[in-house]
Write an enzyme that holds these catalytic residues in place. Sequence first.
Site, PDB file in Angstrom:
ATOM      1  N   SER A 375       0.965  -1.353   0.004  1.00  0.00           N
ATOM      2  CA  SER A 375       0.370   0.062  -0.105  1.00  0.00           C
ATOM      3  C   SER A 375       0.964   1.254   0.058  1.00  0.00           C
ATOM      4  O   SER A 375       1.747   1.323  -0.934  1.00  0.00           O
ATOM      5  CB  SER A 375      -1.057   0.000   1.324  1.00  0.00           C
ATOM      6  OG  SER A 375      -1.843   0.964   1.189  1.00  0.00           O
ATOM      7  N   ASP A 427      -8.959  -4.205  -6.642  1.00  0.00           N
ATOM      8  CA  ASP A 427      -8.250  -3.359  -5.665  1.00  0.00           C
ATOM      9  C   ASP A 427      -8.339  -1.778  -6.044  1.00  0.00           C
ATOM     10  O   ASP A 427      -7.900  -1.539  -7.135  1.00  0.00           O
ATOM     11  CB  ASP A 427      -6.974  -4.021  -4.976  1.00  0.00           C
ATOM     12  CG  ASP A 427      -6.178  -3.304  -4.293  1.00  0.00           C
ATOM     13  OD1 ASP A 427      -6.868  -2.374  -3.532  1.00  0.00           O
ATOM     14  OD2 ASP A 427      -5.129  -3.565  -3.784  1.00  0.00           O
TER      15      ASP A 427
END
Length: 604
Positions: A375, A427
């Site tokens: 991330s 995602d």
Amino acid sequence: MPGMVLFGRRWAIASDDLVFPGFFELVVRVLWWIGILTLYLMHRGKLDCAGGALLSSYLIVLMILLAVVICTVSAIMCVSMRVGSSSLPQWFPLSLSLTLLGGKWLHIPLPAPATWIVMIQASYLMASRQQLQACGKPESSSCAVALGKTTILGLLFRDTDLVPSDIAAGLALLHQQQDNIRNNQEPAQVVCHAPGSSQEADLDAELENCHHYMQFAAAAYGWPLYIYRNPLTGLCRIGGDCCRSRTTDYDLVGGDQLNCHFGSILHTTGLQYRDFIHVSFHDKVYELPFLVALDHRKESVVVAVRGTMSLQDVLTDLSAESEVLDVECEVQDRLAHKGISQAARYVYQRLINDGILSQAFSIAPEYRLVIVGHSLGGGAAALLATMLRAAYPQVRCYAFSPPRGLWSKALQEYSQSFIVSLVLGKDVIPRLSVTNLEDLKRRILRVVAHCNKPKYKILLHGLWYELFGGNPNNLPTELDGGDQEVLTQPLLGEQSLLTRWSPAYSFSSDSPLDSSPKYPPLYPPGRIIHLQEEGASGRFGCCSAAHYSAKWSHEAEFSKILIGPKMLTDHMPDILMRALDSVVSDRAACVSCPAQGVSSVDVA
């Protein structure tokens, strides 16, 4: 529907948002009225005692007031169910007055709970909207605080007349529209790769590396992720480390419960105490936690940068302006995400100025440098690898679910020789950038304005569709061409969607919705491996038997935000680790099977 204007203020709640709270209040009022009526009929003959006439009058007046409130709430619901209705604010004071009057007769000092729920929710939303509007003023000193307390979607739609329920309805419509387009598009060209091809061998090797180094990226989150992944046994495994105090040869700095963090890192990576050079959980804005360890299996010095886990990290994420990356390379256009760039610069200075990397390579000079992260940590790892490449030409980086809006196209092309990114399914983070958010905003505004269905039907149908699936054609999402005459009462009852351009708003080509983006486009790092789920294993991925396919993907495949029930869960590191376990084991089984003629399929 634009927010209601009451008491001289525009609230972040619309007149068509009262269908569900109105239904709840209507059920409560009807049951209340039936109970009072039953009580009166059962004891009517016993009211001839002293004070019985007053009690009888009280019950009769109470039933009359309840009946009037029920009729008023029913009328409010009927008006609220109409698409584009704007006369509801005139009914609101009447309903509130009758509610207060009924409460006075019952000697209750407060209105009905449902009314208070609506009022409290509206007050909170109104305060949030006022805080967002303050961010649009340069002289506002509370803007930084507002950024930390509001969501990305709230910031994105602060210049519109949309209320939160409008955005939710737009997301539901957009998801069905995307599925409808995907179902109707022509089949993509299929390119098959034989098991022995160089591209397949490269993919298998990089998948195995991703599977290995993802353990380090997950370990950087410390004990919270470890306990989340192992809810039954995790606390018992690291409990001894939390209470243990020992002298170590590595640096362990910053934060609380350091021994708990380090215990989870040991269990996640499988390394020994002596393999760690530096572990930092110091966490501030633009300053990310990270660890440095010796990985003897892969003969590498691993630097793992932690992803978003605190409010400070969120503020780093939200610092999305572009700045020139100070790095030694031949690339001219070196724009990068400011917050992530500053965080990478902090880690770089710690590694170099504090001699952490020098210490690591003095122990294992033949090892190569590998930088990993998930991330926010994945984006910082990519920038950090680029900064260190001049001193360590053999550096490799594995960025798991990195943000799309990281750096310029030139840097994206430059990084393909030493950075590999891994993305799972839909995602949202690898598709998240300022330009993509602006595109999502335009698509939501367009699909909402072109829908002629009541909002409560859209939300109910969208909830059903997200939970159980269905046919995306059951609810029209966009009316164009010859169907425009059907659009008699759109979901938005006013001409303007954007408050700044409301006098001249239209869906023409010169509309603000079609204007060029105000921010330079930014791109994800390196080459991208995309893991996609095969078949259906449940809308929310709760089935453990899911299987995944892997392929190299172009960055253009992540140029739009996809709406779906897994757009957030696919970003979770534990879900990504399970997907990697599945795809690596499946591909290993396929390679060992001689009857397998084709090991994977790439979609061009």
